[in-house]
Design a protein around this motif. Structure first.
Motif, PDB file in Angstrom:
ATOM      1  N   UNK A  14       0.810  -1.234   0.000  1.00 54.05           N
ATOM      2  CA  UNK A  14       0.000   0.000   0.000  1.00 54.05           C
ATOM      3  C   UNK A  14       0.835   1.273   0.000  1.00 54.05           C
ATOM      4  N   UNK A  15       2.048   1.203  -0.547  1.00 54.57           N
ATOM      5  CA  UNK A  15       2.893   2.380  -0.654  1.00 54.57           C
ATOM      6  C   UNK A  15       3.521   2.822   0.645  1.00 54.57           C
ATOM      7  N   UNK A  16       3.495   1.978   1.661  1.00 52.14           N
ATOM      8  CA  UNK A  16       4.074   2.335   2.954  1.00 52.14           C
ATOM      9  C   UNK A  16       5.590   2.143   2.943  1.00 52.14           C
ATOM     10  N   UNK A  17       6.253   2.823   3.858  1.00 49.78           N
ATOM     11  CA  UNK A  17       7.707   2.775   3.965  1.00 49.78           C
ATOM     12  C   UNK A  17       8.190   1.345   4.246  1.00 49.78           C
ATOM     13  N   UNK A  18       9.185   0.867   3.490  1.00 50.35           N
ATOM     14  CA  UNK A  18       9.733  -0.460   3.788  1.00 50.35           C
ATOM     15  C   UNK A  18      10.724  -0.384   4.958  1.00 50.35           C
TER      16      UNK A  18
END
Length: 637
Positions: free
Chosen positions: A185-189
């Motif tokens: 969902x486009x969150x920081x890895x």
């Protein structure tokens, strides 16, 4: 610079389904716990299909609930459609599945997490696991966890760390040629923790999973699809939920199909798929393949099911189940628009594949603690599994066992005859997983005993012994057990005579007439009759709760099969009770094959039963091992 240092009992890394259960278990057992997440908004996120349960997975949710976990209660508060699957089959494979309101599910779980005593939420990336050598005995040392360090430099000292990082470690998402280094969902890895784990000697792997596109509801034509309604009477997931509270108005899902035109577009663009172009390094799930994989591997199929499911009550996003993909955006749009009802679809979110780091789970004990690092536990997709339910089950068990270790108590180990959770964990720590592991009913040898309907009867007392089940819940369980036992006993001792009323009843239901008197239990065992049907000739029957009558009906109808499986369990447990010393040198065992020596040395099974399930260890090897252990035992007497 001044360094921030805090002291807690437990650090949980990750706030997905595993992390939430792990943190809640520790906090509810009185331990000061901090849960770290890359985004507070992603607590209990559902980056793939927003549903809980399904075939075999419903069993896991029921078991999590029976032990005192939260997932079942949370889905009961936030579902928008519910179905009992496999009703046409026997009770062993009945599985509850509920479509969630995605946003509500996250919001409700976050509310529970934020209001739990002894639990603190911290938005931060954990970049290092701190450990030190500890002298065990005679100069032998082992590593022990001492805390974690976050990216800002702050240190949290603790007595146990539970890793629940999901699909975030070195994650990258792929949509055709477009590759983004991001979590779901486009969150920081999380880009630093893998190196720390490798420095601790942990073996890492690279796995892949994926998710389909989300469509704008307004661009779909549902008249060309088959409507899929929920059950008229909803069964709750949690044994603590009042069934009356879940009888709500439900939304519909829809079924449609791919066709040859869809498949032609996919075949013509396989060279642009990261999976087939060799760009993806990770191993994908066998039992949840992308649409590209389906078209290639099942070339004889001229269509595949596509489920259109709402993401929630307050959004127009629709999930396209069965068509996960990593094809480029233009190919995605073209293939989706060949599906009936989707000719004019508009994509809100593209489908994508996601690669991530995970561990080789044979490095774990059955308690989900690392064999070589005391106090370090792991749960969820980091262990090589897939699915929200598998993650929650592991997170709960890792949380319980971290707490048990800190409190100086024995770990809670569920074996394969205790529950699906036992099967799940045993498979992960015993059978090397080369692809994302998914729970299935076929994996459970004793599935007639491990039904979802009796999860409370199987596991509630274990949850009570641990401290996650209240006294009130325990007493209700005892009352239920007594009611079931009393009713079965009554039915076995209630005689049915050969009177004309009884004979007429039997003839009406296509059942053979009685030549002599029998009891009600014997009649219920007849295939054409049931507990509910014989009520007509059972004048002494008193009203009982539905959950009691359900158990009575199953226990009587399948009594012979259940008895046979209980005998199988007895044999299985004899092997599990034969423990293997941790220090056993397999090279000293004569007649043990070289492969068996290597596998047993690598896996370090706790029992002969576990050793017998290791690939490469034959029945002959087990016989040799048993003889050797018996010889050693006699020598030590």
């Amino acid at each position: 610079m001044a360094e921030i240092r805090e002291q807690v009992d437990v650090c949980v890394v990750g706030a997905g389904h595993a992390g939430c259960e792990a943190a809640l278990a520790c906090a509810r057992l009185g331990l000061e716990t901090v849960i770290f997440t890359v985004s507070v908004d992603s607590i209990a996120l559902m980056p793939c299909n927003p549903n809980i349960g399904g075939s075999s997975k419903g069993h896991l949710v029921r078991e999590v609930d029976a032990l005192g976990g939260e997932m079942g209660r949370n889905i009961d508060k936030t579902f928008i459609q519910s179905k009992m699957l496999n009703r046409s089959k026997g009770p062993a494979v009945h599985s509850l599945r509920a479509q969630a309101d995605k946003a509500d599910y996250t919001r409700e779980m976050r509310k529970v997490i934020e209001n739990q005593e002894h639990l603190t939420v911290k938005q931060a990336e954990v970049c290092e696991i701190l450990a030190e050598d500890e002298n065990v005995s005679d100069g032998i040392t082992e590593k022990r966890v001492t805390g974690v360090k976050i990216f800002t430099g702050a240190v949290y000292e603790c007595r146990a760390v539970i890793l629940c990082t999901g699909t975030y470690l070195n994650a990258r998402c792929l949509c055709g040629e477009a590759i983004t280094h991001t979590g779901p969902n486009g969150l920081q890895p999380a880009t630093h923790l893998t190196d720390s784990l490798k420095r601790l000697g942990i073996e890492m792997r690279r796995f892949k999973t994926g998710t389909p596109a989300r469509m704008d509801r307004r661009s779909l034509d549902f008249s060309k699809m088959e409507e899929q309604r929920g059950d008229e009477t909803v069964v709750p997931f949690s044994f603590s939920t009042d069934p009356a509270d879940v009888q709500i108005e439900q939304v519909s899902c829809y079924l449609t199909y791919t066709n040859e035109e869809t498949h032609t577009i996919i075949r013509n663009n396989l060279d642009r798929s990261p999976i087939y172009a060799g760009i993806i390094e990770g191993t994908g799930p066998r039992y949840c393949p992308s649409i590209e994989d389906k078209v290639v591997k099942f070339a004889d199929k001229n269509r595949h099911q596509v489920f259109i499911e709402p993401e929630g009550l307050h959004t127009n996003e629709m999930y396209v189940g069965g068509m996960s993909s990593s094809l480029p955006e233009d190919v995605q749009l073209a293939m989706y628009r060949t599906v009936p009802g989707m000719e004019h679809c508009k994509i809100v979110r593209n489908a994508y594949a996601i690669e991530y780091d995970c561990i080789n789970s044979i490095q774990l004990k059955a308690s989900l603690e690392f064999k070589k690092i005391k106090g370090l536990f792991s749960g969820g997709q980091l262990n090589g599994s897939s699915g929200y339910e598998e993650a929650a089950a592991q997170g709960l068990m890792a949380g319980i066992n971290a707490a048990m270790q800190i409190k100086g108590r024995e770990p809670l180990i569920l074996d394969r005859s205790d529950g699906y959770i036992g099967v799940l964990i045993d498979d992960l720590v015993t059978k090397e997983t080369m692809e994302p592991y998914r729970m299935m009913t076929s994996r459970a040898e004793y599935r007639l005993l491990l039904r979802q309907d009796n999860a409370d009867l199987r596991l509630r007392k274990k949850g009570y012994a641990v401290g996650l089940i209240s006294q009130e819940q325990y007493e209700k369980l005892c009352e239920k057990e007594a009611a079931i036992r009393d009713e079965i006993d009554r039915l076995k001792h209630t005689v049915v005579g050969t009177g004309e009323a009884n004979q007429t009843f039997l003839e009406r239901h296509g059942s053979a007439r009685l030549r002599t008197g029998t009891n009600l239990a014997e009649l219920i065992c007849r295939p054409e009759l049931s507990y509910e049907m014989v009520k007509e000739i059972d004048s002494e029957r008193k009203p009982l709760p539905d959950d009691v009558t359900e158990q009575v009906a199953i226990e009587i109808k399948y009594e012979g099969y259940i008895a046979r499986q209980l005998r199988q369990v007895e044999q299985y447990r004899k092997m599990e009770k034969k423990k293997i010393p941790v220090t056993l040198d397999y090279n000293e065992i004569p007649s043990l094959r070289m492969e068996a020596r290597q596998k047993l040395t690598a896996y370090r099974p706790a029992s002969v039963g576990q050793a017998s399930r290791i690939s490469g260890v034959s029945p002959a090897d087990i016989s040799v091992l048993l003889i050797y252990l018996e010889h050693v035992t006699k020598q030590n007497r």
